[in-house]
Motif scaffolding. Structure first.
Motif, PDB file in Angstrom:
ATOM      1  N   TRP A 287      16.584  84.201  69.102  1.00 43.99           N
ATOM      2  CA  TRP A 287      16.540  83.263  70.235  1.00 43.99           C
ATOM      3  C   TRP A 287      17.589  82.166  70.108  1.00 43.99           C
ATOM      4  O   TRP A 287      17.945  81.530  71.095  1.00 43.99           O
ATOM      5  CB  TRP A 287      15.130  82.663  70.353  1.00 43.99           C
ATOM      6  CG  TRP A 287      14.135  83.743  70.612  1.00 43.99           C
ATOM      7  CD1 TRP A 287      13.294  84.331  69.708  1.00 43.99           C
ATOM      8  CD2 TRP A 287      13.928  84.439  71.860  1.00 43.99           C
ATOM      9  NE1 TRP A 287      12.575  85.338  70.311  1.00 43.99           N
ATOM     10  CE2 TRP A 287      12.940  85.420  71.628  1.00 43.99           C
ATOM     11  CE3 TRP A 287      14.479  84.322  73.142  1.00 43.99           C
ATOM     12  CZ2 TRP A 287      12.496  86.291  72.634  1.00 43.99           C
ATOM     13  CZ3 TRP A 287      14.039  85.180  74.138  1.00 43.99           C
ATOM     14  CH2 TRP A 287      13.055  86.146  73.876  1.00 43.99           C
ATOM     15  N   LEU A 288      18.067  81.929  68.882  1.00 45.49           N
ATOM     16  CA  LEU A 288      19.113  80.915  68.686  1.00 45.49           C
ATOM     17  C   LEU A 288      20.498  81.433  69.059  1.00 45.49           C
ATOM     18  O   LEU A 288      21.395  80.652  69.349  1.00 45.49           O
ATOM     19  CB  LEU A 288      19.150  80.476  67.226  1.00 45.49           C
ATOM     20  CG  LEU A 288      18.289  79.291  66.828  1.00 45.49           C
ATOM     21  CD1 LEU A 288      18.454  79.036  65.337  1.00 45.49           C
ATOM     22  CD2 LEU A 288      18.642  78.045  67.620  1.00 45.49           C
ATOM     23  N   CYS A 289      20.660  82.747  69.031  1.00 42.17           N
ATOM     24  CA  CYS A 289      21.966  83.332  69.379  1.00 42.17           C
ATOM     25  C   CYS A 289      22.345  82.858  70.779  1.00 42.17           C
ATOM     26  O   CYS A 289      21.598  83.020  71.727  1.00 42.17           O
ATOM     27  CB  CYS A 289      21.895  84.853  69.326  1.00 42.17           C
ATOM     28  SG  CYS A 289      23.251  85.656  70.221  1.00 42.17           S
ATOM     29  N   LEU A 290      23.548  82.278  70.887  1.00 46.11           N
ATOM     30  CA  LEU A 290      24.019  81.693  72.146  1.00 46.11           C
ATOM     31  C   LEU A 290      24.809  82.681  72.999  1.00 46.11           C
ATOM     32  O   LEU A 290      25.282  82.331  74.068  1.00 46.11           O
ATOM     33  CB  LEU A 290      24.917  80.492  71.838  1.00 46.11           C
ATOM     34  CG  LEU A 290      24.209  79.208  71.412  1.00 46.11           C
ATOM     35  CD1 LEU A 290      25.127  78.360  70.555  1.00 46.11           C
ATOM     36  CD2 LEU A 290      23.773  78.430  72.640  1.00 46.11           C
ATOM     37  N   THR A 291      24.981  83.910  72.481  1.00 48.61           N
ATOM     38  CA  THR A 291      25.813  84.905  73.165  1.00 48.61           C
ATOM     39  C   THR A 291      27.207  84.338  73.434  1.00 48.61           C
ATOM     40  O   THR A 291      27.775  84.504  74.514  1.00 48.61           O
ATOM     41  CB  THR A 291      25.172  85.382  74.492  1.00 48.61           C
ATOM     42  OG1 THR A 291      23.761  85.476  74.309  1.00 48.61           O
ATOM     43  CG2 THR A 291      25.688  86.758  74.889  1.00 48.61           C
ATOM     44  N   CYS A 292      27.770  83.657  72.433  1.00 48.94           N
ATOM     45  CA  CYS A 292      29.123  83.112  72.589  1.00 48.94           C
ATOM     46  C   CYS A 292      30.160  84.196  72.345  1.00 48.94           C
ATOM     47  O   CYS A 292      31.333  84.009  72.636  1.00 48.94           O
ATOM     48  CB  CYS A 292      29.347  81.940  71.642  1.00 48.94           C
ATOM     49  SG  CYS A 292      29.594  82.408  69.917  1.00 48.94           S
ATOM     50  N   GLU A 293      29.676  85.326  71.782  1.00 48.24           N
ATOM     51  CA  GLU A 293      30.516  86.518  71.597  1.00 48.24           C
ATOM     52  C   GLU A 293      31.604  86.350  70.537  1.00 48.24           C
ATOM     53  O   GLU A 293      32.533  87.145  70.475  1.00 48.24           O
ATOM     54  CB  GLU A 293      31.171  86.970  72.929  1.00 48.24           C
ATOM     55  CG  GLU A 293      30.197  87.082  74.095  1.00 48.24           C
ATOM     56  CD  GLU A 293      29.601  88.473  74.278  1.00 48.24           C
ATOM     57  OE1 GLU A 293      30.061  89.410  73.583  1.00 48.24           O
ATOM     58  OE2 GLU A 293      28.658  88.625  75.069  1.00 48.24           O
ATOM     59  N   MET A 294      31.492  85.322  69.690  1.00 49.64           N
ATOM     60  CA  MET A 294      32.487  85.155  68.628  1.00 49.64           C
ATOM     61  C   MET A 294      32.343  86.268  67.590  1.00 49.64           C
ATOM     62  O   MET A 294      33.329  86.766  67.054  1.00 49.64           O
ATOM     63  CB  MET A 294      32.323  83.780  67.964  1.00 49.64           C
ATOM     64  CG  MET A 294      33.477  83.402  67.060  1.00 49.64           C
ATOM     65  SD  MET A 294      35.031  83.240  67.959  1.00 49.64           S
ATOM     66  CE  MET A 294      35.095  81.465  68.188  1.00 49.64           C
ATOM     67  N   CYS A 295      31.091  86.669  67.286  1.00 47.66           N
ATOM     68  CA  CYS A 295      30.871  87.682  66.245  1.00 47.66           C
ATOM     69  C   CYS A 295      31.578  88.992  66.580  1.00 47.66           C
ATOM     70  O   CYS A 295      32.282  89.558  65.739  1.00 47.66           O
ATOM     71  CB  CYS A 295      29.383  87.894  66.007  1.00 47.66           C
ATOM     72  SG  CYS A 295      28.419  88.172  67.508  1.00 47.66           S
ATOM     73  N   ILE A 296      31.411  89.441  67.826  1.00 42.60           N
ATOM     74  CA  ILE A 296      32.051  90.727  68.160  1.00 42.60           C
ATOM     75  C   ILE A 296      33.572  90.569  68.250  1.00 42.60           C
ATOM     76  O   ILE A 296      34.317  91.479  67.895  1.00 42.60           O
ATOM     77  CB  ILE A 296      31.471  91.374  69.441  1.00 42.60           C
ATOM     78  CG1 ILE A 296      32.131  92.732  69.668  1.00 42.60           C
ATOM     79  CG2 ILE A 296      31.566  90.477  70.648  1.00 42.60           C
ATOM     80  CD1 ILE A 296      31.600  93.522  70.819  1.00 42.60           C
ATOM     81  N   ALA A 297      34.019  89.371  68.640  1.00 45.07           N
ATOM     82  CA  ALA A 297      35.471  89.156  68.702  1.00 45.07           C
ATOM     83  C   ALA A 297      36.105  89.292  67.315  1.00 45.07           C
ATOM     84  O   ALA A 297      37.247  89.720  67.185  1.00 45.07           O
ATOM     85  CB  ALA A 297      35.780  87.770  69.284  1.00 45.07           C
ATOM     86  N   ARG A 298      35.347  88.932  66.274  1.00 47.25           N
ATOM     87  CA  ARG A 298      35.902  88.952  64.914  1.00 47.25           C
ATOM     88  C   ARG A 298      35.478  90.157  64.092  1.00 47.25           C
ATOM     89  O   ARG A 298      35.971  90.355  62.985  1.00 47.25           O
ATOM     90  CB  ARG A 298      35.481  87.674  64.179  1.00 47.25           C
ATOM     91  CG  ARG A 298      36.156  86.446  64.743  1.00 47.25           C
ATOM     92  CD  ARG A 298      35.738  85.186  64.014  1.00 47.25           C
ATOM     93  NE  ARG A 298      36.442  84.027  64.580  1.00 47.25           N
ATOM     94  CZ  ARG A 298      36.215  82.777  64.224  1.00 47.25           C
ATOM     95  NH1 ARG A 298      35.313  82.504  63.306  1.00 47.25           N
ATOM     96  NH2 ARG A 298      36.881  81.797  64.779  1.00 47.25           N
ATOM     97  N   CYS A 299      34.549  90.959  64.592  1.00 52.86           N
ATOM     98  CA  CYS A 299      34.013  92.072  63.790  1.00 52.86           C
ATOM     99  C   CYS A 299      35.057  93.172  63.626  1.00 52.86           C
ATOM    100  O   CYS A 299      35.557  93.714  64.608  1.00 52.86           O
ATOM    101  CB  CYS A 299      32.765  92.648  64.455  1.00 52.86           C
ATOM    102  SG  CYS A 299      32.097  94.074  63.558  1.00 52.86           S
ATOM    103  N   PRO A 300      35.392  93.517  62.374  1.00 52.62           N
ATOM    104  CA  PRO A 300      36.401  94.563  62.164  1.00 52.62           C
ATOM    105  C   PRO A 300      35.928  95.942  62.628  1.00 52.62           C
ATOM    106  O   PRO A 300      36.741  96.843  62.843  1.00 52.62           O
ATOM    107  CB  PRO A 300      36.629  94.547  60.647  1.00 52.62           C
ATOM    108  CG  PRO A 300      35.425  93.890  60.068  1.00 52.62           C
ATOM    109  CD  PRO A 300      34.909  92.942  61.117  1.00 52.62           C
ATOM    110  N   MET A 301      34.595  96.091  62.816  1.00 56.52           N
ATOM    111  CA  MET A 301      34.055  97.373  63.280  1.00 56.52           C
ATOM    112  C   MET A 301      33.639  97.307  64.756  1.00 56.52           C
ATOM    113  O   MET A 301      33.022  98.226  65.273  1.00 56.52           O
ATOM    114  CB  MET A 301      32.846  97.774  62.423  1.00 56.52           C
ATOM    115  CG  MET A 301      33.168  97.995  60.946  1.00 56.52           C
ATOM    116  SD  MET A 301      34.450  99.255  60.683  1.00 56.52           S
ATOM    117  CE  MET A 301      33.507 100.742  61.037  1.00 56.52           C
ATOM    118  N   SER A 302      33.963  96.189  65.418  1.00 58.53           N
ATOM    119  CA  SER A 302      33.593  96.000  66.832  1.00 58.53           C
ATOM    120  C   SER A 302      32.112  96.273  67.109  1.00 58.53           C
ATOM    121  O   SER A 302      31.762  96.901  68.106  1.00 58.53           O
ATOM    122  CB  SER A 302      34.451  96.888  67.746  1.00 58.53           C
ATOM    123  OG  SER A 302      35.797  96.572  67.592  1.00 58.53           O
TER     124      SER A 302
END
Lengths: 281, 187
Positions: free
Chosen positions: B72-87
């Motif tokens: 519930w704290l995840c803000l869906t800012c999408e930074m994690c997927i932007a930086r994930c080497p495995m997308s």
């Protein structure tokens, strides 16, 4: 020229100065904006946090209404709405079964063909060549262009700008005489939809953004999202309390800055509605 | 095979894969998502740990994830997927986990305020078709008893013309209520 227009809820209420400046600027540039008839809320953060089908159906209804009206391009100034509409269109275009299901939920035909533009894309496409001749008073200030999250991510869906060091707003600002600074928080999250439910988190995240902009010499922070604006402007007491100092840097919408450079007056651009006063305009 | 035995076709990771297409096994624990997450320090489980727990395919880990504050704290800012080497599309996984946590009534009590805000927001959209900000704040206060919050800025908001006293309404409200009854209210 006429473009479809989806203002979204924030722009009719707490961020109405964003709508006022978009409309005033488009008027100046000869762009007519036609609202999508009987538009509804896109569902924003709440819908996709709670129910996937609802989060796709609310934006799909908006896009279907635009299609029904014969619109081929719509301008969506709110970054959150822009993200939800774009994500819906992307997901439904990837999955025909889901597309048919959502069309049945909204009870309307849905093709998924409307082109969705954020304000920067609209200006790039229809105004860039007109700006130089229209400048009356260059916006001669150091600015921190703050893109936030939803304007640029996820790239796979939006295909708009770089995800961490975007440039489009910086280029536009330079075109109206501003000096965009190099800084570290261009696309860090302000706390977005936690403005009411987690105000301390918003004070912290937005405080770091404001501090970096000030430390690097910006005289104004420029945004293209009503949530970013509310958090950086209206939540300034929480920011000041996190930073343990009073910070007076104003936060302007990209459309307000361009409007000022084009000589549109501050009332028409909604500048008096900000909480942190814009003293230089 | 019993329900509680590890098995590649059952458990939360399999549900995630089926609903979102995301394969948790792809994560090799580089930790970039947790390093870039703006709220990782507020979370009970940082995002990279959620991915690791999904990989274990243990029912007790699945349960901890669904009952975590993190989702519930995840803000869906999408930074994690932007930086994930495995997308790996972690925001999409978070959306799925939140919906599952909600429908299985496993929402963390630490997330009550966040969920009360979402409920109040959607109530406004269901009733008016749009977000009626004053109604949202009123509903949120009643749900959470945070009665005094933002009382200080309300007069300035009114003076600046930022609060409506009468909600704007979508004309075809029947259509809106039908959308709600076919989606979130069905479950």
């Amino acid at each position: 020229m006429t473009l479809g227009f989806y203002p979204g809820c924030s722009l009719t209420g707490s961020s109405r100065e964003y709508a006022e400046s978009v409309v005033a600027l488009c008027e100046e540039l000869g762009i007519e904006l036609k609202q999508i008839p009987d538009w509804n809320c896109c569902g924003a953060t709440a819908a996709h946090n709670m129910d996937k089908e609802l989060s796709l159906s609310l934006p799909a209804r908006i896009l279907a209404l635009a299609e029904k009206d014969g619109m081929t391009e719509i301008v969506v100034p709110c970054a959150a709405c822009y993200s939800r509409l774009s994500t819906t269109q992307y997901e439904l275009n990837q999955d025909e079964t889901l597309k048919a299901k959502v069309a049945s939920i909204i009870g309307m035909p849905y093709k998924g063909s409307v082109k969705i533009l954020n304000v920067i894309q609209m200006l790039q496409k229809y105004a860039v060549d007109k700006l130089a001749d229209k400048i009356k008073k260059p916006f001669d200030k150091e600015v921190a262009c703050y893109y936030g999250c939803l304007l640029v991510r996820p790239h796979e869906v939006l295909q708009f700008d770089r995800v961490e060091d975007p440039q489009t707003m910086d280029v536009l600002m330079a075109q109206v005489g501003a000096k965009p600074i190099d800084w570290a928080f261009k696309t860090e999250c302000c706390g977005a939809g936690f403005s009411v439910s987690q105000p301390d988190i918003v004070g912290k995240l937005s405080g770091k953004i404001v501090k970096d902009a000030v430390d690097r010499g910006a005289k104004a922070i420029i945004v293209a999202c009503p949530m970013c604006h509310s958090n950086l402007d209206m939540r300034r007491p929480a920011i000041d309390s996190y930073l343990k100092t009073k910070v007076d840097i104003p936060v302007l919408y990209v459309t307000q800055v361009i409007g000022l450079a084009l000589g549109i007056n501050r009332e028409k651009l909604g500048l008096p509605r900000h909480f942190v006063p814009v003293t230089f305009a | 095979m019993g329900h509680h035995q590890p098995h590649e076709e059952s458990g939360l990771a399999a549900d995630v894969k089926k609903a979102t297409g995301v394969v948790a096994e792809k994560c090799y624990q580089c930790g970039k998502c947790s390093a870039g997450c703006p709220v990782a320090d507020e979370m009970d489980l940082p995002p990279s740990l959620v991915m690791r727990m999904l990989q274990t395919n243990q029912p007790e880990n699945d349960e901890k994830i669904l009952r975590s504050k993190t989702i519930w704290l995840c803000l869906t800012c999408e930074m994690c997927i932007a930086r994930c080497p495995m997308s790996i599309d972690i925001p999409k996984v978070m959306d799925f986990l939140r919906e599952k946590s909600r429908t299985e009534k496993k929402i963390s009590s630490n997330a009550n305020d966040i969920v009360a805000f979402h409920d109040s927001f959607l109530l406004s959209v269901e009733k008016t078709g749009k977000l009626y900000e004053l109604g949202l704040i009123a509903a949120y206060k009643l749900k959470t008893f945070h009665l005094m919050q933002d009382v200080a800025i309300a007069p300035a908001m009114i003076q600046k013309g930022k609060l409506h006293f009468i909600p704007e309404m979508v004309k075809d409200r029947g259509n809106l209520s039908s959308i709600f009854s076919k989606t979130i209210k069905k479950k």
